[in-house]
Design a protein around this motif. Structure first.
Motif, PDB file in Angstrom:
ATOM      1  N   GLU A   1      -5.580   1.461   8.197  1.00  0.00           N
ATOM      2  CA  GLU A   1      -6.698   0.730   7.609  1.00  0.00           C
ATOM      3  C   GLU A   1      -7.979   1.374   8.126  1.00  0.00           C
TER       4      GLU A   1
ATOM      5  N   ILE B   1       0.806  -1.217   0.000  1.00  0.00           N
ATOM      6  CA  ILE B   1       0.000   0.000   0.000  1.00  0.00           C
ATOM      7  C   ILE B   1       0.839   1.266   0.000  1.00  0.00           C
TER       8      ILE B   1
ATOM      9  N   ASP C   1     -10.729  -1.960   2.894  1.00  0.00           N
ATOM     10  CA  ASP C   1     -10.614  -0.674   2.196  1.00  0.00           C
ATOM     11  C   ASP C   1      -9.296  -0.520   1.447  1.00  0.00           C
ATOM     12  N   ARG C   2      -8.169  -0.772   2.120  1.00  0.00           N
ATOM     13  CA  ARG C   2      -6.870  -0.581   1.468  1.00  0.00           C
ATOM     14  C   ARG C   2      -6.663  -1.597   0.356  1.00  0.00           C
TER      15      ARG C   2
ATOM     16  N   TRP D   1      -0.279   4.909  -1.409  1.00  0.00           N
ATOM     17  CA  TRP D   1      -0.756   5.834  -0.375  1.00  0.00           C
ATOM     18  C   TRP D   1      -0.027   7.171  -0.462  1.00  0.00           C
TER      19      TRP D   1
END
Length: 666
Positions: A511, A123, A564-565, A127
């Motif tokens: 998260e 991520i 979600d991630r 991100w």
């Protein structure tokens, strides 16, 4: 330019466990050495841990990629309390098509991407990219705030004394971090058994590649420390389309802002030793004694503007002769803000001042700004792209403890300190274009922050202790109250975001905990139904069920098993591959779930007196909350033309009282 490419590395550096760190320079003898500088470790470092700062980093587990089927299952559970039946059926259909269509392909590509980047998490790049590409202005939209609890001895709340002590402790923290002797952050499942000298001796003796596993045997979990290095000497620089994070660890100075004017002075000497408390205080005293008016062209206001606009304006600033000024600001160890206002007596004014102020005496691009008001009230405003609340909270707690246990500058020292003429007031070169840009920014920013409503409540007599006695999670209770208050206000359930750290994994970020559940919906409907005959005993069971459900969501999120991630990364992978957009991401329900009406986060600590952030959507609430042993509280922000924040906070306080009464029922 990439994040790594933007870093300027000090020539006196070394790789420690894979991370570049500034080494302590050897003591050099000099006849001209200032006798007032204390070269002892007790002054130079906030601590000297036997276990190195990055000791656990190499052996930390990697953030897992959840199973695709589990992610889709969790996604549908989060949608269920929000969607009507027809919408839910459509979303279920989109998910089924995703599972047999593009989903497995994207999952395979994401795993391949992750396998090629074993030094980080799947991520991390996405991100950073999300933050740095967003063109929205930083204040209110992104930069959160935290306020220090006041000093126990009110004499240390003097602006000069407070600023001096906070600054010294900050540099002591930085030096411990840079030299690898700041204790690594560890979550102890049973502190009595693991937060011990034995734990530190055993794990410290293990090779870095095995150290995490040694900690695990003690049921202790080291947390990722990779973000901490971006605390100091770091600035987010605006560029067209995508900003960059700049760092220069060679700089030994700080920049101070007062009345929109800039000043600089060194806090480290040429051998990287911290100057004496009186010498640092003398510099700050000189700045506070400067009778200059508010800056005619306060360029800090430009950091409140849209990022592409600011990038163009900043380029022009550089072209007309401000290269050295901007470099001085960007490379500074930290930005110290000295404000002219008093904040201790007005909680709302405190939040507003830290969150946005009028922009004149701010530089929102710095990794963080240390703000000290006229009455000594202090807080932080921090830029969010480089890291999360875990690093900021550790810094704040350590600095707060250091200034309380052993302040280096005292009330009786003030009279003996004379203003130091070695500070440098920085010159700002402007022209008609810059003046116009500042005036326009000031006008637009005022229109913006005038729309922001700030409300809060503090509820005494109920907190962690009673929740523990009853057997419920205080965090779950707070989240249920957020749901109940909103349901009472609008008679609907909406997308809710609770931030949960994934720092238990290498380069973990956060998260999302989707705290709006079918259990919370059932409770909200039951407790607001005037014709309902549900007893308090039954309502109490419903609260316990809500808490159990919430605890499971927290556990999944903290272990990297949220959805979600994962969906976010799969969506980015679809964009990267250039294939047809999957139906799951075309579905309006996906966008609706990510339009977080209730965005919530907590930084609970005795060292914190307040925390908060702006609403993340125009029609939403930004809720920063605290949970203490005998007290609960929350700060709510919203746009007054879209939401009635004062009404919501009243309903929130009422919801807490109602839940407390039900839980207290025998």
């Amino acid at each position: 330019m990439s994040l790594l490419a933007a870093k300027r590395i000090h020539p006196i550096t070394a790789k420690v466990n894979g991370y570049t760190t500034l080494l302590p320079l050897q003591r050099l003898s000099s006849k001209n050495e200032a006798a007032s500088v204390d070269h002892g470790d007790e002054y130079q470092y906030i601590e000297k841990s036997k276990v190195g700062t990055m000791h656990f980093q190499r052996s930390m587990p990697r953030l897992p990629i959840p199973q695709l089927e589990k992610t889709c299952e969790r996604y549908l559970l989060a949608q269920k309390p929000i969607l009507i039946e027809e919408q839910l059926r459509h979303t279920e259909s989109c998910v089924k098509r995703f599972l047999v269509g593009e989903g497995p392909t994207l999952q395979k590509e994401l795993k391949a991407f992750d396998a090629k980047n074993r030094h980080t998490s799947y991520i991390s790049e996405y991100w950073f990219d999300m933050y740095l590409r967003d063109r929205k202005p930083l204040p209110i939209n992104y930069n959160p705030i935290v306020a220090f609890a006041p000093e126990k001895d009110p004499r240390y709340e003097n602006q000069l004394i407070k600023a001096t002590n906070l600054l010294i402790s900050s540099i002591r923290f930085m030096k411990s971090l840079r030299t690898g002797v700041l204790a690594p952050e560890v979550f102890h499942l049973n502190p009595k058994k693991s937060d011990t000298d034995t734990f530190r001796k055993v794990t410290g003796a293990l090779p870095p590649l095995l150290s995490w596993y040694g900690a695990y045997l003690f049921k202790a979990f080291p947390l990722d420390m990779s973000q901490y290095h971006n605390l100091f000497n770091t600035t987010r620089i605006p560029e067209l389309e995508k900003d960059m994070i700049y760092q220069d660890v060679t700089a030994r100075h700080i920049v101070v802002m007062r009345k929109g004017n800039f000043y600089r002075f060194d806090v480290l000497d040429k051998e990287n030793f911290i100057y004496s408390p009186k010498e640092i205080a003398s510099n700050l005293k000189a700045i506070l004694a400067d009778d200059a008016e508010v800056a005619e062209n306060p360029i800090g206001l430009l950091t409140t503007t849209e990022r592409d606009l600011w990038a163009g304006t900043r380029h022009h600033l550089s072209e007309i002769g401000n290269q050295d000024l901007l470099k001085t600001i960007d490379s500074a160890i930290l930005m110290l803000i000295l404000d002219e206002e008093t904040l201790a007596t007005d909680y709302k004014h405190l939040i507003r001042t830290l969150l946005h102020s009028d922009g004149v005496n701010r530089w929102f691009d710095k990794s963080f700004s240390l703000i000290v008001a006229k009455d000594g009230t202090a807080g932080l405003n921090f830029e969010h792209s480089w890291g999360d609340g875990v690093a900021i909270l550790r810094y704040l707690q350590d600095v707060k403890k250091d200034t309380e246990v052993k302040p280096r500058f005292h009330p009786e020292d003030v009279a003996s300190v004379s203003p130091n003429s070695s500070i440098k007031k920085l010159n700002v070169v402007t022209d008609a274009r810059i003046s116009n840009a500042i005036n326009q920014a000031k006008e637009e920013y005022k229109k913006w922050y005038d729309r922001v409503g700030v409300d809060y409540f503090i509820y005494d007599g109920f907190g962690k202790k009673e929740c523990k006695t009853i057997g419920v999670s205080p965090d779950a209770v707070m989240q249920l109250a957020f749901q109940l208050a909103y349901y009472k206000q609008e008679r609907e359930m909406v997308a809710t975001y609770e931030s949960c750290s994934t720092a238990a994994f290498k380069h973990g970020r956060t998260e999302t905990v989707r705290s709006c559940t079918t259990a919370t919906r059932a409770f909200c409907e039951a407790v607001t139904n005037s014709s309902s005959k549900i007893s308090k005993s039954e309502l109490k069971k419903m609260i316990v069920n809500c808490c159990n459900t919430h605890n499971q969501l927290i556990k999944e999120a903290a272990m990297g098993q949220g959805f979600d991630r994962h969906l976010f990364a799969l969506n980015k992978m679809w964009e990267k591959l250039g294939i047809q957009k999957p139906a799951i991401f075309e579905d309006p329900a996906y966008a609706a779930l990510n339009h977080n009406i209730l965005s919530t986060s907590t930084l609970s600590s005795p060292a914190v007196t307040a925390g908060g952030f702006g609403p993340v959507v125009q029609d939403g609430y930004g809720i920063g909350y605290m949970i203490q042993d005998l007290r609960l509280g929350a700060v709510s922000t919203s746009y007054t033309d879209r939401r009635n924040g004062s009404d919501y906070i009243k309903l929130l306080e009422s919801a807490i009282k109602e839940i407390h009464a039900i839980l207290s029922h025998e």
